[in-house]
Enzyme design. Structure first.
Site, PDB file in Angstrom:
ATOM      1  N   HIS A 185       0.883  -1.140   0.090  1.00 38.02           N
ATOM      2  CA  HIS A 185       0.000   0.023  -0.035  1.00 38.02           C
ATOM      3  C   HIS A 185       0.831   1.124  -0.030  1.00 38.02           C
ATOM      4  O   HIS A 185       1.749   1.255   0.949  1.00 38.02           O
ATOM      5  CB  HIS A 185      -0.907  -0.014   0.972  1.00 38.02           C
ATOM      6  CG  HIS A 185      -1.722   1.063   0.995  1.00 38.02           C
ATOM      7  ND1 HIS A 185      -2.989   0.995   0.472  1.00 38.02           N
ATOM      8  CD2 HIS A 185      -1.827   2.454   1.509  1.00 38.02           C
ATOM      9  CE1 HIS A 185      -3.797   2.228   0.698  1.00 38.02           C
ATOM     10  NE2 HIS A 185      -2.941   2.972   1.394  1.00 38.02           N
ATOM     11  N   CYS A 186       0.737   2.104  -1.072  1.00 36.60           N
ATOM     12  CA  CYS A 186       1.699   3.272  -1.254  1.00 36.60           C
ATOM     13  C   CYS A 186       0.952   4.514  -0.792  1.00 36.60           C
ATOM     14  O   CYS A 186       0.001   4.964  -1.513  1.00 36.60           O
ATOM     15  CB  CYS A 186       2.105   3.431  -2.744  1.00 36.60           C
ATOM     16  SG  CYS A 186       3.220   4.536  -2.840  1.00 36.60           S
ATOM     17  N   VAL A 187       1.501   5.044   0.221  1.00 29.92           N
ATOM     18  CA  VAL A 187       0.742   6.372   0.625  1.00 29.92           C
ATOM     19  C   VAL A 187       1.012   7.504  -0.596  1.00 29.92           C
ATOM     20  O   VAL A 187       0.399   8.616  -0.468  1.00 29.92           O
ATOM     21  CB  VAL A 187       1.269   7.038   1.909  1.00 29.92           C
ATOM     22  CG1 VAL A 187       0.822   6.012   2.959  1.00 29.92           C
ATOM     23  CG2 VAL A 187       2.740   7.058   2.041  1.00 29.92           C
ATOM     24  N   ASN A 190      -1.890   6.976  -2.483  1.00 24.18           N
ATOM     25  CA  ASN A 190      -3.058   6.829  -1.581  1.00 24.18           C
ATOM     26  C   ASN A 190      -3.779   6.001  -2.157  1.00 24.18           C
ATOM     27  O   ASN A 190      -5.196   5.585  -2.407  1.00 24.18           O
ATOM     28  CB  ASN A 190      -3.963   8.095  -1.586  1.00 24.18           C
ATOM     29  CG  ASN A 190      -5.262   7.853  -0.760  1.00 24.18           C
ATOM     30  OD1 ASN A 190      -5.119   7.358   0.196  1.00 24.18           O
ATOM     31  ND2 ASN A 190      -6.348   8.626  -1.166  1.00 24.18           N
ATOM     32  N   SER A 191      -3.048   4.503  -2.778  1.00 24.98           N
ATOM     33  CA  SER A 191      -3.926   3.399  -3.141  1.00 24.98           C
ATOM     34  C   SER A 191      -2.786   2.270  -3.085  1.00 24.98           C
ATOM     35  O   SER A 191      -1.614   2.408  -2.738  1.00 24.98           O
ATOM     36  CB  SER A 191      -4.167   3.524  -4.457  1.00 24.98           C
ATOM     37  OG  SER A 191      -4.626   2.367  -5.121  1.00 24.98           O
TER      38      SER A 191
END
Ligand code: ZN
Ligand code: ZN
Length: 418
Positions: A185-187, A190-191
């Site tokens: 999950h990559c901030v 945001n997904s």
């Protein structure tokens, strides 16, 4: 201090903080001041603040902060995306007006492209479906990859989504869905990064690496050409007969004339190694035919193997598959030949109806003796990332030794994302 010196101090401390945050947990830096600083920043200082707060406000402040922290860490919100966009846009707003009039038409064209690409790929990475698995598309995702009976065993159900977990998928607690070929999950977008948007994520990283490298080098070249115009005895490589003080004084003069471009050039040069490092790591995962999620599983296996807790047995090619838990996968060219499991007591697994395969269990001591079913070689791995549902040619006639023998170490850096 002059505004430029403030800008330099700000840029240097920002880059240093980011560096310590990202790299402070690297095993290679364990006994260095960087790891100490990481502990000070992320463990000791928050603990001291908590202790102070429990004395002063009986912990009220930290409770509301922890609710906020929970929201920041465990819910989807675009804070980091907005921060990333703001840095990008402010830096370009500062840099371009000073640089633009001095560029030729070709440089203007390439610089314009370099500026636009990260916005485009950020938009595509943020908005495209990362590979959410729903009851409607579940059958499709079950047929994408075969179970390797090593990292992914058939028959496991996701307790939240209530369906069988397809091979290579993972439930994301932030997106609250199962993601196909889940990476992490990559901030920054945001997904999740998964089967559906991994290629956009790679292009976002590449275009950002191009932008920071290009911006940094172009800035240095513009500044140095102005400086040689005014001070003909000066050059970018310090002339031998020039004192170091004078060399730096000319730098100081050049940057004073272009404070905004100078500060952004410095920011570009300092962020380039970080962006290129992340790009290299992501490309390495593609080369190794693995994902961030799987590389963590491989590193756990590596430790189990070192302790003698990992076992495997043969999986006959003619075995009967349960078509409900292990539906056929027509696009993947290889089938698993072994079942691999780790036990908690160091003894071979007890006979268990859920574990496939037959014959004696043998200990596996090293990852070198294990094949990675999902590694087809760099180019095919790249095709699998970029072309959805690509059907690879059948390789079941190749001798096993020429197939996917695991010769690449799984990525050991478990510090990303922090
Ligand atoms: Zn799920
Ligand atoms: Zn997610």
């Amino acid at each position: 201090m002059t505004p430029f010196k403030w800008a330099v101090v700000f840029v240097l401390s920002l880059s240093f903080t980011v560096f310590v945050t990202f790299f402070g947990r690297l095993p290679a830096l364990r006994r260095t001041p960087i790891a100490g600083l990481h502990r000070l920043m992320w463990i000791h200082t928050p603990n001291a603040a908590l202790a102070l707060d429990s004395r002063l406000t009986a912990g009220r402040l930290s409770r509301s902060l922890s609710r906020f922290g929970d929201y920041i860490m465990h819910d989807r919100h675009p804070t980091v995306v907005v921060f990333f966009l703001a840095i990008l846009t402010v830096a370009e707003y500062m840099y371009l007006p000073e640089a633009w009039p001095r560029l030729g038409w070709f440089t203007k064209l390439t610089a314009g492209l370099a500026v636009m690409m990260p916005y485009l790929f950020l938009y595509l990475a943020c908005t495209s479906d990362p590979g959410y698995i729903t009851p409607e598309n579940h059958a499709y995702h079950m047929s994408l990859y075969p179970y390797d009976h090593t990292l992914f065993h058939p028959g496991n159900e996701c307790r939240s989504c209530r369906f069988l977990k397809p091979a290579r998928s993972k439930h994301c607690s932030i997106c609250k869905r199962c993601i196909a070929k889940a990476d992490h999950h990559c901030v920054f977008i945001n997904s999740c990064v998964g089967y559906g948007n991994h290629h956009w994520f790679l292009l976002l990283l590449s275009s950002t690496a191009v932008l920071t490298t290009y911006g940094g080098l172009l800035g240095v070249s513009l500044l140095s050409s102005m400086m040689t115009e005014r001070h003909p005895d000066w050059s970018l490589w310090k002339p031998e007969d020039m004192t170091f003080n004078r060399y730096m004084a000319v730098w100081g003069w050049g940057v004073q004339q272009n404070v905004r471009m100078g500060a952004t050039t410095l920011l570009s040069l300092l962020t380039t190694p970080l962006v290129c490092g992340l790009l290299a790591y992501t490309l390495y995962l593609v080369y190794a035919g693995t994902t961030t999620n799987e590389s963590l599983k491989w590193s756990v296996y590596k430790e189990d193997m070192g302790d003698g807790y990992a076992f495997r047995r043969r999986l006959p090619p003619s075995r009967q598959k349960n078509s409900r838990t292990e539906p056929p996968c027509r696009r993947w060219p290889v089938e698993p030949e072994h079942v691999l499991v780790a036990t908690s007591d160091g003894k071979p697994p007890a006979e268990n109806a859920r574990l496939a395969g037959d014959g004696e269990w043998e200990r596996v001591w090293s990852l070198k003796h294990v094949e990675n079913l999902y590694d087809l070689g760099f180019w095919d791995n790249l095709v699998d990332t970029f072309v959805p549902d690509y059907r690879f040619g059948d390789r079941s006639d190749d001798p096993p030794s020429e197939r996917t023998q695991r010769t690449k170490e799984p990525a050991r850096w478990s510090g990303f994302p922090p």
